[in-house]
Design a protein around this motif. Structure first.
Motif, PDB file in Angstrom:
ATOM      1  N   LYS A 148      49.511   7.744  50.420  1.00  0.00           N
ATOM      2  CA  LYS A 148      49.896   6.507  50.797  1.00  0.00           C
ATOM      3  C   LYS A 148      48.596   5.780  51.760  1.00  0.00           C
ATOM      4  CE  LYS A 148      52.956   4.164  54.173  1.00  0.00           C
ATOM      5  NZ  LYS A 148      54.219   4.448  55.006  1.00  0.00           N
ATOM      6  N   GLU A 149      47.836   6.692  52.340  1.00  0.00           N
ATOM      7  CA  GLU A 149      46.625   5.866  53.106  1.00  0.00           C
ATOM      8  C   GLU A 149      45.374   5.740  52.170  1.00  0.00           C
ATOM      9  OE1 GLU A 149      45.861   8.593  56.284  1.00  0.00           O
ATOM     10  OE2 GLU A 149      47.855   8.091  57.421  1.00  0.00           O
ATOM     11  N   ASN A 150      45.472   6.294  50.966  1.00  0.00           N
ATOM     12  CA  ASN A 150      44.385   6.241  50.189  1.00  0.00           C
ATOM     13  C   ASN A 150      44.788   6.112  48.650  1.00  0.00           C
ATOM     14  OD1 ASN A 150      42.091   7.347  51.869  1.00  0.00           O
ATOM     15  ND2 ASN A 150      43.911   8.899  52.185  1.00  0.00           N
ATOM     16  N   ALA A 193      54.186  20.799  56.990  1.00  0.00           N
ATOM     17  CA  ALA A 193      55.175  20.311  55.780  1.00  0.00           C
ATOM     18  C   ALA A 193      54.207  19.711  54.684  1.00  0.00           C
ATOM     19  CB  ALA A 193      56.191  19.254  56.450  1.00  0.00           C
ATOM     20  N   TRP A 194      53.817  20.347  53.852  1.00  0.00           N
ATOM     21  CA  TRP A 194      52.880  19.997  52.830  1.00  0.00           C
ATOM     22  C   TRP A 194      53.294  18.677  52.205  1.00  0.00           C
ATOM     23  CZ3 TRP A 194      48.286  21.141  54.178  1.00  0.00           C
ATOM     24  CH2 TRP A 194      47.913  22.397  54.818  1.00  0.00           C
ATOM     25  N   ASP A 195      54.542  18.556  51.710  1.00  0.00           N
ATOM     26  CA  ASP A 195      54.910  17.369  51.011  1.00  0.00           C
ATOM     27  C   ASP A 195      54.603  16.237  51.761  1.00  0.00           C
ATOM     28  OD1 ASP A 195      56.198  18.149  48.295  1.00  0.00           O
ATOM     29  OD2 ASP A 195      57.497  19.653  49.641  1.00  0.00           O
ATOM     30  N   LYS A 196      54.814  16.538  53.044  1.00  0.00           N
ATOM     31  CA  LYS A 196      54.682  15.118  54.002  1.00  0.00           C
ATOM     32  C   LYS A 196      53.242  14.884  53.996  1.00  0.00           C
ATOM     33  CE  LYS A 196      55.671  13.839  58.713  1.00  0.00           C
ATOM     34  NZ  LYS A 196      56.156  14.123  60.211  1.00  0.00           N
ATOM     35  N   LEU A 231      49.450  24.736  47.289  1.00  0.00           N
ATOM     36  CA  LEU A 231      48.536  23.760  47.579  1.00  0.00           C
ATOM     37  C   LEU A 231      48.188  23.190  46.059  1.00  0.00           C
ATOM     38  CD1 LEU A 231      46.010  24.425  50.644  1.00  0.00           C
ATOM     39  CD2 LEU A 231      48.096  22.905  50.490  1.00  0.00           C
ATOM     40  N   GLU A 232      48.044  24.222  45.094  1.00  0.00           N
ATOM     41  CA  GLU A 232      47.551  23.619  43.857  1.00  0.00           C
ATOM     42  C   GLU A 232      48.811  22.970  43.233  1.00  0.00           C
ATOM     43  OE1 GLU A 232      45.219  25.904  40.190  1.00  0.00           O
ATOM     44  OE2 GLU A 232      46.385  27.109  41.325  1.00  0.00           O
ATOM     45  N   LYS A 233      50.219  23.452  43.481  1.00  0.00           N
ATOM     46  CA  LYS A 233      51.039  22.768  42.959  1.00  0.00           C
ATOM     47  C   LYS A 233      51.410  21.429  43.610  1.00  0.00           C
ATOM     48  CE  LYS A 233      54.058  26.972  41.993  1.00  0.00           C
ATOM     49  NZ  LYS A 233      55.199  27.805  42.305  1.00  0.00           N
ATOM     50  N   LYS A 234      50.790  21.324  45.109  1.00  0.00           N
ATOM     51  CA  LYS A 234      51.207  20.165  45.320  1.00  0.00           C
ATOM     52  C   LYS A 234      50.135  18.963  45.049  1.00  0.00           C
ATOM     53  CE  LYS A 234      54.307  21.600  48.157  1.00  0.00           C
ATOM     54  NZ  LYS A 234      55.665  21.269  47.711  1.00  0.00           N
ATOM     55  N   CYS A 235      48.886  19.582  44.546  1.00  0.00           N
ATOM     56  CA  CYS A 235      47.974  18.667  43.938  1.00  0.00           C
ATOM     57  C   CYS A 235      48.121  18.152  42.469  1.00  0.00           C
ATOM     58  CB  CYS A 235      46.608  19.431  43.817  1.00  0.00           C
ATOM     59  SG  CYS A 235      45.674  19.497  45.292  1.00  0.00           S
ATOM     60  N   VAL A 236      49.169  19.007  41.902  1.00  0.00           N
ATOM     61  CA  VAL A 236      49.574  18.478  40.604  1.00  0.00           C
ATOM     62  C   VAL A 236      50.746  17.500  40.682  1.00  0.00           C
ATOM     63  CG1 VAL A 236      51.051  19.201  38.470  1.00  0.00           C
ATOM     64  CG2 VAL A 236      49.087  20.626  39.366  1.00  0.00           C
ATOM     65  N   LYS A 237      51.801  17.786  41.861  1.00  0.00           N
ATOM     66  CA  LYS A 237      52.771  17.012  42.169  1.00  0.00           C
ATOM     67  C   LYS A 237      52.204  15.578  42.317  1.00  0.00           C
ATOM     68  CE  LYS A 237      56.871  16.967  44.727  1.00  0.00           C
ATOM     69  NZ  LYS A 237      57.759  17.638  45.989  1.00  0.00           N
ATOM     70  N   TYR A 238      51.427  15.426  43.301  1.00  0.00           N
ATOM     71  CA  TYR A 238      51.215  14.140  43.947  1.00  0.00           C
ATOM     72  C   TYR A 238      49.944  13.425  43.329  1.00  0.00           C
ATOM     73  CZ  TYR A 238      54.522  15.299  47.546  1.00  0.00           C
ATOM     74  OH  TYR A 238      55.615  15.479  48.202  1.00  0.00           O
TER      75      TYR A 238
END
Length: 558
Positions: free
Chosen positions: A513-515, A503-506, A534-541
């Motif tokens: 949160k840890e960093n 669950a990549w969002d998690k 993964l590229e979209k998650k990097c942008v999102k977070y």
């Protein structure tokens, strides 16, 4: 928008500059041929098709200059080393070399189509003018001879046999144009994903038609069929003389117009990249001739072959790859493989999964006899930068774990030697596999790392999660029976195997949160679909605030 700029800003800027240069060249040369006085009579014969043929030619020159540079791998490795002082964002652009190579190829294909269609119309209109189908001026221009002090404008010189098809196949420009176009069609069609993955040999051999493409390109302009008016004494004023073709050469105001073909320019655009690529291939040949010795050959589970090789003067960095050639299979085919060894070891190793005709043949013959191997490399990849980040997320899918094997081995050596230069303080490792056997050859390394981290009181340094994405009922039953054991039934590790997909969002939320104040490098060696996620998650977070967490996406490209 801020998050997007962090991961894509420089890449987008480079693409905008590239597209801007293409547009500028097209527009500039279009109006040069559409408005230039020296092409007035040429435009009278050909109309706007003249500009539509010449403008794409200028764009083609520019992109043919670029097309070879992204595949000069030694040049890219040299630049990667030179950009160490320029930051990770600049070096990251070098990892997109194949994407840019494809983009340039698409532009070449598009401009070739426009250029070809326009010139087919030009040949037809040249022929019609030569046949006297059009107006009086067109006929007069087409009848100009190439003798004495006179020069012609219409390259179709005869009216009896030189039909358009004959002209195309008997002139330098026409014949090389046909050869170039056919070579380009074969190169582009065989580069489609379905062909490249299923019939790699077809892709490999047809791609080498680029030699014919560039040879034809150099000679294509030598025919000089597009001609412009030259200056005469006295000058020929087309404004005054265009309606008085009967009086050309009879009155001082209207001498017979003179024409000349433009000097070929394409070779000046492509000669530099061609020399660079020739040096690239020469270096590859020299490396091929260097002896490679076998240290060990091991057949791993899931039909994975491990080769441990030794080569004099060979130096590598983590995550790098080499090209392998096995003359017993093919003298010409070279295939890329990421090295699984660490720079600290006195050999380099490669894990080869059965994934096609070439790898199947290699595995079969290596198990019978240690055949001669050619090795070219090593070449740099995105994974080289893993130790430049405080925190790294490593994501491997199937055999895509290989660059991370190199990284994790190197970390073990650095801890063993108490290397003070190791600035990485946290690694998150994710491995997705469809088969339980695939975990076996890599589990030994993870067990050693587990033990090393515990002994040094650094159990939190490495967080790893293994995901099994495919299983049957018997396996599920086996897992339930042994669920209370301290170690995992699949890998023997203390960390239990997960079933399904992450669950990549998690996962990204947990890493953030840890960093909360770290720059996190996300590295993938796996399929394009996973890379997109993964590229979209990097942008999102990623956080725009420079004091908070930022994710940088990096993907292996071969």
């Amino acid at each position: 928008m801020g998050n997007w700029i962090i991961n894509h800003g420089l890449t987008s800027f480079i693409l905008v500059v590239w597209m801007g240069i293409n547009i500028f060249l097209f527009v500039w040369f279009y109006f040069f041929y559409d408005l230039g006085d020296q092409f007035f009579y040429t435009r009278h014969l050909l109309g706007s098709a003249l500009a539509w043929a010449r403008a794409p030619a200028a764009v083609l020159n520019f992109n043919c200059l670029l097309i070879l540079l992204p595949v000069c791998r030694n040049l890219l490795s040299l630049l990667r080393g030179s950009f160490v002082c320029c930051g990770r964002t600049m070096r990251k652009q070098l990892d997109k070399n194949l994407s840019f190579h494809k983009l340039v190829a698409y532009m070449i294909g598009l401009m070739t189509a426009v250029h070809m269609i326009a010139h087919l119309l030009n040949v037809e209109w040249y022929n019609n003018s030569r046949q006297g189908i059009y107006d009086k001026l067109s006929t007069a221009l087409s009848n100009l001879e190439d003798s004495g002090n006179n020069t012609y404008l219409n390259p179709i010189r005869k009216t009896d046999i030189q039909i358009p098809t004959y002209f195309v196949f008997t002139t330098i420009a026409g014949l090389t144009g046909v050869i170039i176009t056919l070579a380009l069609i074969l190169i582009i069609t065989s580069s489609m994903e379905v062909i490249r993955r299923s019939y790699f040999e077809v892709f490999w051999y047809t791609h080498h038609l680029f030699v014919i493409f560039f040879a034809g390109l150099v000679f294509h302009g030598a025919g000089r069929i597009v001609r412009s008016q030259t200056k005469t004494d006295p000058p020929h004023n087309f404004t005054l003389c265009k309606d008085r073709s009967d009086e050309w050469g009879r009155i001082p105001e209207c001498p017979i117009p003179q024409f000349a073909g433009g000097f070929p320019q394409t070779w000046m655009w492509v000669i530099g990249p061609m020399i660079l690529y020739l040096c690239e291939r020469l270096l590859r040949f020299i490396r091929y001739m260097q002896a490679v010795r076998y240290r060990k050959i091991v057949m791993r589970p899931s039909k994975v072959l491990e080769l441990q090789l030794v080569k004099n003067g060979f130096k590598m960095e983590v995550g790098q790859y080499v090209f392998l050639n096995c003359p017993a299979i093919s003298q010409l085919e070279w295939h890329p493989f990421t090295m699984t060894s660490a720079p600290e070891e006195d050999f380099f190793s490669i894990h080869i999964r059965s994934a096609g005709d070439w790898t199947d043949k290699l595995i079969d013959i290596q198990m019978e006899f240690a055949w001669l191997m050619g090795v070219d490399g090593p070449f740099g990849t995105a994974s080289e930068d893993v130790f430049d980040y405080e925190v790294s997320m490593l994501v491997g899918a199937g055999i895509g774990v290989t660059p991370f094997a190199s990284i994790l081995k190197s970390i073990w050596y650095k801890f063993k030697d108490s290397n003070p230069k190791l600035r990485t303080r946290k690694i998150y490792f994710y491995w997705l596999c469809r088969e339980t056997h695939a975990f076996e050859w890599f589990a030994d390394l993870l067990q050693v790392l587990e033990k090393e981290m515990e002994e040094r009181g650094m159990a939190d340094f490495l967080t790893y999660k293994l995901y099994l994405t495919k299983w049957d009922q018997s396996h599920a039953t086996h897992v339930r029976v042994h669920s209370d054991e301290d170690t995992d039934v699949v890998t023997g590790l203390k960390q239990k195997t997960y079933y399904g997909r992450p669950a990549w969002d998690k996962e990204f939320e947990q890493v953030r949160k840890e960093n909360p104040t770290s720059v996190v490098g996300t590295f993938l060696c796996g399929p394009e679909a996973l890379g997109t996620v993964l590229e979209k998650k990097c942008v999102k977070y990623s956080d725009v605030d420079p004091r908070k967490t930022k994710f940088y996406f990096n993907k292996e490209n071969f």
